[in-house]
Design an enzyme around this catalytic site. Structure first.
Site, PDB file in Angstrom:
ATOM      1  N   ASP A  98     128.515  54.961  22.062  1.00 37.97           N
ATOM      2  CA  ASP A  98     127.896  53.639  22.209  1.00 37.97           C
ATOM      3  C   ASP A  98     126.863  53.458  21.090  1.00 37.97           C
ATOM      4  O   ASP A  98     125.994  54.313  20.900  1.00 37.97           O
ATOM      5  CB  ASP A  98     127.235  53.592  23.606  1.00 37.97           C
ATOM      6  CG  ASP A  98     126.724  52.221  23.977  1.00 37.97           C
ATOM      7  OD1 ASP A  98     127.257  51.215  23.460  1.00 37.97           O
ATOM      8  OD2 ASP A  98     125.787  52.146  24.808  1.00 37.97           O
ATOM      9  N   GLU A 150     130.591  45.227  16.421  1.00 36.09           N
ATOM     10  CA  GLU A 150     129.724  44.236  17.075  1.00 36.09           C
ATOM     11  C   GLU A 150     129.391  43.120  16.107  1.00 36.09           C
ATOM     12  O   GLU A 150     129.073  43.349  14.949  1.00 36.09           O
ATOM     13  CB  GLU A 150     128.431  44.886  17.598  1.00 36.09           C
ATOM     14  CG  GLU A 150     127.469  43.848  18.203  1.00 36.09           C
ATOM     15  CD  GLU A 150     126.389  44.433  19.117  1.00 36.09           C
ATOM     16  OE1 GLU A 150     126.581  45.564  19.600  1.00 36.09           O
ATOM     17  OE2 GLU A 150     125.380  43.756  19.334  1.00 36.09           O
ATOM     18  N   GLY A 195     118.497  46.356  28.306  1.00 37.89           N
ATOM     19  CA  GLY A 195     117.277  46.734  29.009  1.00 37.89           C
ATOM     20  C   GLY A 195     117.130  46.098  30.375  1.00 37.89           C
ATOM     21  O   GLY A 195     117.962  45.295  30.798  1.00 37.89           O
ATOM     22  N   HIS A 228     127.897  43.801  26.278  1.00 43.72           N
ATOM     23  CA  HIS A 228     126.802  44.791  26.345  1.00 43.72           C
ATOM     24  C   HIS A 228     125.692  44.242  27.235  1.00 43.72           C
ATOM     25  O   HIS A 228     125.702  43.069  27.600  1.00 43.72           O
ATOM     26  CB  HIS A 228     126.245  45.045  24.936  1.00 43.72           C
ATOM     27  CG  HIS A 228     127.067  46.012  24.143  1.00 43.72           C
ATOM     28  ND1 HIS A 228     126.564  47.188  23.651  1.00 43.72           N
ATOM     29  CD2 HIS A 228     128.366  45.972  23.778  1.00 43.72           C
ATOM     30  CE1 HIS A 228     127.517  47.834  23.005  1.00 43.72           C
ATOM     31  NE2 HIS A 228     128.624  47.108  23.064  1.00 43.72           N
ATOM     32  N   GLY A 229     124.717  45.094  27.527  1.00 44.14           N
ATOM     33  CA  GLY A 229     123.527  44.626  28.247  1.00 44.14           C
ATOM     34  C   GLY A 229     123.873  43.916  29.537  1.00 44.14           C
ATOM     35  O   GLY A 229     123.321  42.859  29.855  1.00 44.14           O
ATOM     36  N   SER A 231     123.787  45.092  32.853  1.00 45.15           N
ATOM     37  CA  SER A 231     123.340  45.659  34.125  1.00 45.15           C
ATOM     38  C   SER A 231     122.911  44.569  35.090  1.00 45.15           C
ATOM     39  O   SER A 231     122.417  43.514  34.680  1.00 45.15           O
ATOM     40  CB  SER A 231     122.171  46.632  33.901  1.00 45.15           C
ATOM     41  OG  SER A 231     122.658  47.895  33.497  1.00 45.15           O
ATOM     42  N   ASP A 273     124.192  50.601  31.623  1.00 45.02           N
ATOM     43  CA  ASP A 273     123.327  51.767  31.423  1.00 45.02           C
ATOM     44  C   ASP A 273     122.110  51.674  32.343  1.00 45.02           C
ATOM     45  O   ASP A 273     121.840  52.561  33.152  1.00 45.02           O
ATOM     46  CB  ASP A 273     122.903  51.821  29.942  1.00 45.02           C
ATOM     47  CG  ASP A 273     122.150  53.102  29.604  1.00 45.02           C
ATOM     48  OD1 ASP A 273     121.783  53.844  30.539  1.00 45.02           O
ATOM     49  OD2 ASP A 273     121.919  53.364  28.419  1.00 45.02           O
ATOM     50  N   THR A 274     121.384  50.554  32.267  1.00 43.23           N
ATOM     51  CA  THR A 274     120.124  50.417  33.006  1.00 43.23           C
ATOM     52  C   THR A 274     120.285  50.663  34.503  1.00 43.23           C
ATOM     53  O   THR A 274     119.454  51.362  35.112  1.00 43.23           O
ATOM     54  CB  THR A 274     119.544  48.998  32.782  1.00 43.23           C
ATOM     55  OG1 THR A 274     119.325  48.807  31.383  1.00 43.23           O
ATOM     56  CG2 THR A 274     118.236  48.831  33.522  1.00 43.23           C
TER      57      THR A 274
END
Ligand SMILES: [Zn+2]
Length: 379
Positions: A98, A150, A195, A228-229, A231, A273-274
């Site tokens: 990643d 990306e 995040g 992505h991002g 969560s 991930d978060t």
């Protein structure tokens, strides 16, 4: 054979219109748990290590300062664990890098056993991004390894990736990028953020996804789209953390209904991930809230870090005294194996919910299995 490139896994998600989660790991116990829960739910699996997760698993406790050598060591530790638990699995598993930032990191991860890589040139200009991505594709495809690029900039902070504002992906540039680089998957920017702080009531711009998909379809391009991002930042875990004395300021995720709409619009891979960090750090705090754990000799350092870092949700911040176990899965006593079970349970709690919500449960047999050498001859 079950450890394969990411492409056949995403092709199945594209063909059958479901979402495929891609879940970040930072320890051998997390890898083992992630594979087990995918097997339980008969779901294909994408396990991913961020560049700095490799540094951490190479023994670099201050992982933000990881050297290429740390990353190389960590990639080998992650690769060894995924192949150990995954090689004879009944579900297909891809091990994906990643946010790789350079060709050196891409090569180190492929050497370590990764079957898929992301090269993130999104902070570069369009031409430079394409040039870097093309080089990564050339190296990876010759080995049957799939590549994610990306285009567009996501706001937010996560490991070494950070940006104050976002720029949505231009669909026409996305088509040109994929045609000229040959990537298998493209991460796009359409309103998600890295995040735990994503702002209240996030609305994703699904029309960006739809426009890109339509352009791809009309041009005969088969690349998959990546979110992505993504969560969800579950409310109940934030409550648990607060009750355990973790002083987390405002945290907001992407509503699951928004992600499911994005899947319907054409997103195939969803990075998470978060949420895993939140569940694992909640479990670590809960684990020590029982009196008897407090006197464990082998876990004293973990407890100390939890008490010292009250506003942290990154499990890597608490595990510096048990690195042998993080890096290799070695369990020198019963307390360490209990700790690993708690870490693994945090992973399973999140993944089970998202695998079902995204729709990849029960889909393992839809993936048309191809070995890396078969993939190399396809490219
Ligand atoms: Zn990302």
């Amino acid at each position: 054979m079950p450890v394969i490139s990411m492409k056949p896994i995403l092709d199945a998600a594209d063909s059958y219109c479901y979402g495929q989660g891609a879940f970040n790991v930072n320890s051998v116990s997390q890898i083992r748990a992630a594979i087990e829960i995918h097997e339980l739910l008969h779901s294909p699996a994408i396990i991913q290590g961020a560049e700095l997760a490799n540094g951490f698993m190479g023994g670099r406790v201050d992982f933000k300062n990881s050297s290429l050598e740390d990353i190389r060591r960590g990639a080998k530790n992650i690769g060894d664990a995924v192949w150990k638990y995954g090689e004879y699995s009944k579900v297909p598993i891809a091990l994906h890098l990643d946010h790789g930032s350079s060709l050196d990191v891409v090569k180190a991860c492929i050497d370590g056993g990764y079957t898929s890589v992301m090269i993130d040139g999104s902070a570069l200009g369009f031409e430079d991004n394409m040039e870097l991505t093309r080089e990564a594709v050339r190296f990876a495809h010759a080995r049957g390894v799939s590549v994610e690029g990306e285009l567009g900039i996501l706001a937010g902070v996560e490991d070494h990736v950070h940006s104050g504002s976002s720029t949505y992906t231009n669909p026409i540039s996305a088509l040109e990028f994929v045609q000229k680089t040959g990537v298998d998957a493209l991460a796009i920017s359409y309103g998600t953020m890295h995040g735990p702080v994503k702002g209240k009531d996030v609305k994703l711009r699904k029309e960006v996804v739809i426009a890109i998909r339509e352009l791809f379809r009309h041009s005969g391009v088969s690349a998959s789209l990546v979110s992505h991002g993504s969560s969800t930042v579950p409310r109940y875990i934030l409550e648990d953390l607060k009750n355990l004395g973790c002083s987390l300021s405002s945290a907001e995720g992407i509503p699951i209904s928004e992600i499911k709409e994005a899947i319907r619009a054409g997103i195939s891979k969803i990075n998470v991930d978060t949420d895993i960090r939140l569940a694992v750090s909640r479990n670590l705090r809960e684990f020590f809230s029982e009196g008897r754990r407090r006197s464990s000799a082998s876990l004293g350092g973990v407890l100390g870090s939890l008490e010292e870092k009250k506003d942290q949700i990154d499990p890597r911040q608490f595990l510096s005294t048990v690195m042998d176990s993080v890096m290799t899965g070695m369990e020198s006593d019963g307390d360490i194996s209990d700790l690993n079970n708690e870490i693994g349970n945090g992973v399973k709690e999140i993944l089970a919910q998202l695998i079902v919500e995204f729709g990849s449960a029960g889909r393992a047999s839809l993936v048309r299995m191809k070995s890396l050498s078969e993939m190399a001859s396809v490219y």
